[in-house]
Design a protein around this motif. Structure first.
Motif, PDB file in Angstrom:
ATOM      1  N   THR A  70     -10.159 -44.359 -12.281  1.00 18.30           N
ATOM      2  CA  THR A  70     -10.746 -44.323 -10.949  1.00 18.30           C
ATOM      3  C   THR A  70     -11.455 -45.632 -10.622  1.00 18.30           C
ATOM      4  OG1 THR A  70     -11.045 -41.925 -11.081  1.00 18.30           O
ATOM      5  CG2 THR A  70     -12.401 -43.095  -9.478  1.00 18.30           C
ATOM      6  N   ALA A  71     -12.073 -46.244 -11.641  1.00 17.66           N
ATOM      7  CA  ALA A  71     -12.791 -47.506 -11.432  1.00 17.66           C
ATOM      8  C   ALA A  71     -11.856 -48.699 -11.293  1.00 17.66           C
ATOM      9  CB  ALA A  71     -13.768 -47.739 -12.582  1.00 17.66           C
ATOM     10  N   GLY A  72     -10.569 -48.520 -11.647  1.00 21.50           N
ATOM     11  CA  GLY A  72      -9.607 -49.599 -11.439  1.00 21.50           C
ATOM     12  C   GLY A  72      -9.006 -50.208 -12.688  1.00 21.50           C
ATOM     13  N   ALA A  73      -9.188 -49.565 -13.855  1.00 16.27           N
ATOM     14  CA  ALA A  73      -8.649 -50.106 -15.108  1.00 16.27           C
ATOM     15  C   ALA A  73      -7.369 -49.397 -15.522  1.00 16.27           C
ATOM     16  CB  ALA A  73      -9.683 -49.976 -16.223  1.00 16.27           C
ATOM     17  N   GLU A  74      -6.542 -50.096 -16.296  1.00 10.78           N
ATOM     18  CA  GLU A  74      -5.486 -49.425 -17.037  1.00 10.78           C
ATOM     19  C   GLU A  74      -6.140 -48.711 -18.210  1.00 10.78           C
ATOM     20  OE1 GLU A  74      -2.450 -52.129 -18.338  1.00 10.78           O
ATOM     21  OE2 GLU A  74      -2.753 -53.436 -16.591  1.00 10.78           O
ATOM     22  N   VAL A  75      -5.480 -47.701 -18.750  1.00 13.19           N
ATOM     23  CA  VAL A  75      -6.021 -46.963 -19.893  1.00 13.19           C
ATOM     24  C   VAL A  75      -5.022 -46.989 -21.031  1.00 13.19           C
ATOM     25  CG1 VAL A  75      -6.717 -44.685 -20.757  1.00 13.19           C
ATOM     26  CG2 VAL A  75      -7.516 -45.471 -18.527  1.00 13.19           C
ATOM     27  N   VAL A  76      -5.524 -47.301 -22.219  1.00 16.51           N
ATOM     28  CA  VAL A  76      -4.743 -47.221 -23.443  1.00 16.51           C
ATOM     29  C   VAL A  76      -5.382 -46.140 -24.307  1.00 16.51           C
ATOM     30  CG1 VAL A  76      -4.156 -48.390 -25.596  1.00 16.51           C
ATOM     31  CG2 VAL A  76      -3.936 -49.603 -23.415  1.00 16.51           C
ATOM     32  N   LEU A  77      -4.612 -45.104 -24.616  1.00 13.03           N
ATOM     33  CA  LEU A  77      -5.142 -44.036 -25.451  1.00 13.03           C
ATOM     34  C   LEU A  77      -5.116 -44.483 -26.900  1.00 13.03           C
ATOM     35  CD1 LEU A  77      -3.523 -40.937 -23.700  1.00 13.03           C
ATOM     36  CD2 LEU A  77      -5.857 -41.810 -23.490  1.00 13.03           C
ATOM     37  N   ARG A  78      -6.285 -44.453 -27.500  1.00 13.49           N
ATOM     38  CA  ARG A  78      -6.448 -44.977 -28.851  1.00 13.49           C
ATOM     39  C   ARG A  78      -6.119 -43.908 -29.894  1.00 13.49           C
ATOM     40  NH1 ARG A  78     -12.228 -47.396 -30.575  1.00 13.49           N
ATOM     41  NH2 ARG A  78     -12.202 -47.867 -28.339  1.00 13.49           N
ATOM     42  N   PRO A  79      -5.313 -44.212 -30.901  1.00 15.73           N
ATOM     43  CA  PRO A  79      -5.026 -43.219 -31.945  1.00 15.73           C
ATOM     44  C   PRO A  79      -6.268 -42.906 -32.766  1.00 15.73           C
ATOM     45  CG  PRO A  79      -4.098 -45.353 -32.528  1.00 15.73           C
ATOM     46  CD  PRO A  79      -4.594 -45.476 -31.116  1.00 15.73           C
ATOM     47  N   GLN A  80      -6.314 -41.712 -33.323  1.00 14.96           N
ATOM     48  CA  GLN A  80      -7.478 -41.273 -34.097  1.00 14.96           C
ATOM     49  C   GLN A  80      -7.753 -42.163 -35.299  1.00 14.96           C
ATOM     50  OE1 GLN A  80      -9.800 -38.915 -33.386  1.00 14.96           O
ATOM     51  NE2 GLN A  80      -8.744 -38.927 -31.407  1.00 14.96           N
ATOM     52  N   SER A  81      -6.726 -42.834 -35.796  1.00 18.26           N
ATOM     53  CA  SER A  81      -6.919 -43.691 -36.973  1.00 18.26           C
ATOM     54  C   SER A  81      -7.872 -44.844 -36.697  1.00 18.26           C
ATOM     55  CB  SER A  81      -5.569 -44.234 -37.458  1.00 18.26           C
ATOM     56  OG  SER A  81      -4.935 -44.990 -36.431  1.00 18.26           O
ATOM     57  N   ILE A  82      -8.042 -45.210 -35.430  1.00 22.32           N
ATOM     58  CA  ILE A  82      -8.983 -46.290 -35.092  1.00 22.32           C
ATOM     59  C   ILE A  82     -10.015 -45.806 -34.066  1.00 22.32           C
ATOM     60  CG2 ILE A  82      -7.430 -48.187 -35.664  1.00 22.32           C
ATOM     61  CD1 ILE A  82      -6.808 -48.453 -32.667  1.00 22.32           C
TER      62      ILE A  82
END
Length: 422
Positions: A70-82
């Motif tokens: 909503t604020a204007g960023a792309e999102v990268v879903l981070r794996p649980q390992s990191i």
């Protein structure tokens, strides 16, 4: 290291790590400061920077992802390992770089690490970090602030105690052995106290923003390789949120430090949503012998709402109370009303969808804790004077008038200015 300046067309990727878990301040990255969640503040600072090409938020939390988008960023879903407590920021940045390159097809030339926990970072400071790498030939750069304090360390281990005694002459050390575990000067000789202007300039790493040449960062695996440029910032704006007290301090400072800590105008808002009890009333209820309820409202609020309607701004009354007086007031004002609502935020979200209004373009005015979910949904959460402390802390703006004493007319004046009388 390569110190050839990048060209003006360098692809500059800003990465904002924002895990869902936080031990020190639970839900920290969604905590509002100046009415804006910390992750959204970081996104806005990055998107406002002229030299930043793309902004990515790395997170494992769906709520953070929604706010970031909503604020204007792309999102990268981070794996649980990191994504655990021991995960490094470097690991998150490397993963985000790869994910962004895969999504966009454009690898980053320069990568930034921008922290949500520094709420007062500015777009200009971020541009300064980028320029140190792209124009001044540094390999890495980060924000620092002038620091003039004498730093001490409590010498609680043998090494520090020995270091303390090594700094003394023999006679002094013999008398100091029983107290060798006391304070040790870190950036000064405690026997000499030079004036500030006579001491070397110390610079404090702010933790807000770091810039790195992408290729060098991949090779080194850390953010301080090669020649590091120090980008000076205003020490008055330096604050890292690690503890609940830091968050409270940030909220207290936001009205003073936010560059846009002003009241909204009609250009900022597409709709106005109003709580009723305590916002349009003074929060008191008069009950007669038959159990009939009455409340006190302010004529000026009615004038303000009428002016908002004439301007074309949609107005909605949203209340948890099922009370004929709420519906009667809405009829008098000729505005729609949703009352008897348990989940005001869900009702507001549905109303926005049905009317094609983006929540971030909504001003919501409230006074008590049941308004907080709506505060987290809209772009302009407004508290009336006298609202609950946590509500005022979460608001982006606060009226000078109390609920039932002209607060809504004040909001109308913010939005309409001279047009209020038309």
């Amino acid at each position: 290291m390569n110190q050839t300046p990048q060209t003006a067309s360098a692809h500059v990727l800003a990465v904002i790590p924002a895990r869902g878990g936080s031990k020190g301040v639970p839900g920290k990255n969604l905590a509002p400061v100046g009415g804006v969640p910390l992750v959204a503040r970081a996104v806005r600072a990055c998107t406002g920077a002229r030299r930043v090409t793309a902004v990515v938020v790395s997170t494992d939390d769906p709520s953070i992802a929604e706010v970031a988008r909503t604020a204007g960023a792309e999102v990268v879903l981070r794996p649980q390992s990191i994504a655990g407590d021991t995960a490094t920021s470097e690991a998150a940045v490397l993963h985000a770089m790869d994910a962004h390159a895969a999504m966009s097809g454009i690898p980053a030339d320069v990568v930034l690490l921008v922290q949500c926990t520094s709420p007062f970072i500015t777009s200009e400071e971020i541009d300064g970090v980028v320029a140190a790498v792209t124009e001044d030939g540094a390999d890495t750069a980060h924000t620092v602030a002038p620091f003039h304090g004498f730093v001490w360390r409590d010498a609680t281990d043998a090494t520090d105690a020995m270091d303390a005694m090594d700094a003394m002459d023999t006679a002094e050390a013999e008398t100091a052995i029983p107290a060798a575990a006391g304070g040790v000067g870190v950036n000064h000789d405690k026997a000499t106290r030079p004036r500030r202007q006579d001491r070397p300039q110390d610079l404090l790493e702010t933790g807000a923003a770091y810039g790195m040449r992408a290729a060098g960062f991949r090779a080194a695996g850390h953010r301080f390789f090669g020649r590091t440029a120090l980008v000076r910032t205003d020490p008055a704006r330096v604050l890292e949120i690690d503890e609940p007290a830091d968050l409270e301090r940030a909220r207290a400072l936001a009205p003073l430090l936010d560059p846009h800590a002003a009241t909204p105008t009609a250009d900022d808002v597409d709709a106005v949503v109003l709580d009723f009890d305590g916002t349009q009333t003074d929060d008191r209820v008069l009950i007669d012998a038959d159990g009939h309820e009455a409340v006190t409202v302010h004529r000026g609020d009615g004038l303000g709402i009428a002016a908002l309607r004439r301007s074309g701004l949609p107005v909605l009354i949203l209340s948890t109370e099922t009370n004929p007086v709420v519906a009667a007031r809405a009829r008098k004002l000729q505005v729609p009303v949703l009352h008897g609502i348990d989940r005001k935020d869900l009702a507001l979200k549905q109303w926005c969808e049905e009317n094609g209004i983006a929540p971030e373009r909504v001003l919501y005015a409230g006074n008590d804790v049941n308004d907080l979910p709506c505060f987290g949904l809209v772009g302009w959460p407004v508290a009336v004077a006298g609202a609950h402390d946590v509500v005022r802390a979460a608001a982006r703006a606060v009226t000078t008038a109390h609920g039932g004493h002209g607060a809504i007319r004040e909001i109308a004046a913010w939005l309409l200015g001279p047009n209020l009388a038309r």
